[in-house]
Design an enzyme around this catalytic site. Structure first.
Site: not given
Length: 123
Positions: A21, A99
């Protein structure tokens, strides 16, 4: 109290617990609500009498890209504090940080945190 809202602000950033990420990045979407007094702006029609939302979104983008956070809770809190400190006329801010590409093995729209910050009454 009057409000200015920015909905669906998309920012590609590098937040997350997992190394991929932080390396690859992903999309985040922010909904921002600012409580402020807009009476004077409504009367004068002058930009200096309101909160400039163009500048706010630039500050949010800068804050989201300034450093990589493990938790979206931390990223959202940083954004909220930045907005609250931007202008004394902003009394309260809500930041919903979504997200949509969270590393979850499930069908979902997004995960999100909502952070609310407000100024203490100044007397």
């Amino acid at each position: 109290m009057d409000q200015i809202q920015i909905k669906g602000l998309k920012i590609f950033a590098y937040h997350g617990v997992y190394p991929e990420e932080k390396k690859n990045g992903q999309n985040f979407v922010l909904d921002i609500l600012m409580d402020c007094d807009l009476k004077k702006a409504g009367e004068t029609d002058a930009l200096e009498d309101t909160i400039n939302y163009v500048e706010i979104q630039q500050k949010v983008r800068e804050k989201m890209l300034e450093k990589s956070c493990d938790l979206i809770e931390h990223a959202a809190a940083r954004v909220a504090e930045e907005i609250l400190g931007y202008d004394a006329r902003i009394r309260r801010v809500e930041v919903l940080l979504k997200k949509p590409e969270a590393p979850i093995e499930a069908d979902f729209e997004y995960v999100a945190v909502k952070i609310v910050r407000e100024k203490e009454n100044e007397e």
